[in-house]
Design a protein around this motif. Sequence first.
Motif, mmCIF file in Angstrom:
data_model
loop_
_atom_site.group_PDB
_atom_site.id
_atom_site.type_symbol
_atom_site.label_atom_id
_atom_site.label_comp_id
_atom_site.label_asym_id
_atom_site.label_seq_id
_atom_site.Cartn_x
_atom_site.Cartn_y
_atom_site.Cartn_z
ATOM 1 N N PHE A 96 -40.253 102.377 71.411
ATOM 2 C CA PHE A 96 -40.520 102.298 70.259
ATOM 3 C C PHE A 96 -42.033 103.278 69.661
ATOM 4 N N TYR A 97 -43.113 102.769 70.541
ATOM 5 C CA TYR A 97 -44.411 103.415 70.465
ATOM 6 C C TYR A 97 -44.142 104.953 70.593
ATOM 7 N N CYS A 98 -43.360 105.510 71.752
ATOM 8 C CA CYS A 98 -43.307 106.773 71.844
ATOM 9 C C CYS A 98 -42.840 107.514 70.689
ATOM 10 N N TRP A 99 -41.737 106.845 69.856
ATOM 11 C CA TRP A 99 -41.155 107.534 68.752
ATOM 12 C C TRP A 99 -41.924 107.155 67.357
ATOM 13 N N GLY A 100 -43.258 106.557 67.448
ATOM 14 C CA GLY A 100 -44.038 106.526 66.374
ATOM 15 C C GLY A 100 -43.207 105.088 65.482
ATOM 16 N N ARG A 101 -42.723 104.335 66.239
ATOM 17 C CA ARG A 101 -42.025 103.291 65.483
ATOM 18 C C ARG A 101 -42.616 101.927 65.540
ATOM 19 N N TRP A 102 -43.674 101.798 66.504
ATOM 20 C CA TRP A 102 -44.568 100.562 66.545
ATOM 21 C C TRP A 102 -45.871 100.834 66.905
ATOM 22 N N VAL A 103 -46.827 100.217 66.347
ATOM 23 C CA VAL A 103 -48.331 100.280 66.351
ATOM 24 C C VAL A 103 -48.512 99.119 67.220
ATOM 25 N N PRO A 104 -49.369 99.187 68.241
ATOM 26 C CA PRO A 104 -49.883 98.381 69.296
ATOM 27 C C PRO A 104 -50.940 97.479 68.331
ATOM 28 N N SER A 105 -50.795 95.919 68.774
ATOM 29 C CA SER A 105 -51.976 95.264 67.988
ATOM 30 C C SER A 105 -53.114 95.507 69.148
ATOM 31 N N PRO A 106 -54.236 95.080 68.508
ATOM 32 C CA PRO A 106 -55.423 95.018 69.503
ATOM 33 C C PRO A 106 -55.274 94.472 70.785
ATOM 34 N N ALA A 107 -54.434 93.282 71.037
ATOM 35 C CA ALA A 107 -54.231 92.775 72.362
ATOM 36 C C ALA A 107 -53.557 93.534 73.174
ATOM 37 N N ALA A 108 -52.833 94.602 72.716
ATOM 38 C CA ALA A 108 -51.617 95.548 73.520
ATOM 39 C C ALA A 108 -52.334 96.784 73.858
ATOM 40 N N ALA A 109 -53.602 97.231 73.303
ATOM 41 C CA ALA A 109 -54.087 98.355 73.324
ATOM 42 C C ALA A 109 -55.593 98.282 73.922
ATOM 43 N N SER A 110 -55.943 99.170 74.735
ATOM 44 C CA SER A 110 -57.470 99.038 75.269
ATOM 45 C C SER A 110 -57.840 100.572 75.575
ATOM 46 N N GLY A 111 -59.029 100.678 75.915
ATOM 47 C CA GLY A 111 -59.711 101.909 76.208
ATOM 48 C C GLY A 111 -60.209 102.619 74.952
ATOM 49 N N ASP A 112 -60.152 103.739 74.836
ATOM 50 C CA ASP A 112 -60.761 104.711 74.130
ATOM 51 C C ASP A 112 -59.851 104.723 72.555
ATOM 52 N N PRO A 113 -60.430 104.029 71.564
ATOM 53 C CA PRO A 113 -59.422 103.932 70.303
ATOM 54 C C PRO A 113 -59.066 105.546 69.901
ATOM 55 N N GLY A 114 -60.042 106.435 69.995
ATOM 56 C CA GLY A 114 -59.786 107.960 69.366
ATOM 57 C C GLY A 114 -58.594 108.499 70.235
ATOM 58 N N VAL A 115 -58.713 108.328 71.369
ATOM 59 C CA VAL A 115 -57.541 108.877 72.289
ATOM 60 C C VAL A 115 -56.301 108.125 71.964
ATOM 61 N N LEU A 116 -56.374 106.711 71.903
ATOM 62 C CA LEU A 116 -55.081 106.124 71.352
ATOM 63 C C LEU A 116 -54.640 106.538 70.138
ATOM 64 N N GLU A 117 -55.342 106.935 69.113
ATOM 65 C CA GLU A 117 -54.967 107.317 67.797
ATOM 66 C C GLU A 117 -54.349 108.800 67.868
ATOM 67 N N GLN A 118 -54.940 109.619 68.804
ATOM 68 C CA GLN A 118 -54.692 111.112 68.992
ATOM 69 C C GLN A 118 -53.278 111.144 69.524
ATOM 70 N N TRP A 119 -53.038 110.285 70.706
ATOM 71 C CA TRP A 119 -51.564 110.291 71.153
ATOM 72 C C TRP A 119 -50.633 109.972 70.186
ATOM 73 N N ARG A 120 -51.171 108.509 69.440
ATOM 74 C CA ARG A 120 -50.030 108.266 68.512
ATOM 75 C C ARG A 120 -49.573 109.385 67.371
ATOM 76 N N ALA A 121 -50.500 110.035 66.970
ATOM 77 C CA ALA A 121 -50.260 111.266 66.152
ATOM 78 C C ALA A 121 -49.411 112.212 66.722
ATOM 79 N N VAL A 122 -49.679 112.467 67.960
ATOM 80 C CA VAL A 122 -48.916 113.570 68.655
ATOM 81 C C VAL A 122 -47.437 113.122 68.936
ATOM 82 N N LEU A 123 -47.295 111.829 69.360
ATOM 83 C CA LEU A 123 -46.091 111.119 69.668
ATOM 84 C C LEU A 123 -45.126 110.865 68.252
ATOM 85 N N GLY A 124 -45.833 110.536 67.194
ATOM 86 C CA GLY A 124 -44.998 110.208 66.140
ATOM 87 C C GLY A 124 -44.128 111.348 65.466
#
Length: 120
Positions: A91-119
């Motif tokens: 669902f994340y790969c289709w932009g249908r789920w946003v991970p909670s802070p507990a599920a996401a780690s690392g560089d938040p900017g990179v995470l947001e950039q990938w979410r924008a590209v995958l959504g």
Amino acid sequence: MTALDAEVAADGIDEVCQLFLPFSAQKDRWPPEGSLFLACDDGHAAWRLEPEADGQGGVAWHRGTPGAIREEASGAGRVARVTAPVGKLFFYCWGRWVPSPAAASGDPGVLEQWRAVLGW
């Protein structure tokens, strides 16, 4: 959120990477400034997605077992990680789920950039 069969979800992530992600390289938000590591916490698989280093807009992705995929980036070094059951990663790969802070780690900017590209 409807639960998906684990094998169907994993195959769906492969399909996003293989068939749809190359179109992401044509978006004005491309390329993300680092790698994205997707890890199944239910043991099914792991993926590393990254822009190809050639600067031509290509996409590199690799799938393996959670312990077999290198988590570090091969390029610029910035990495984001999402850890969740394989169905949520689909669902994340289709932009249908946003991970909670507990599920996401690392560089938040990179995470947001990938979410924008995958959504889609």
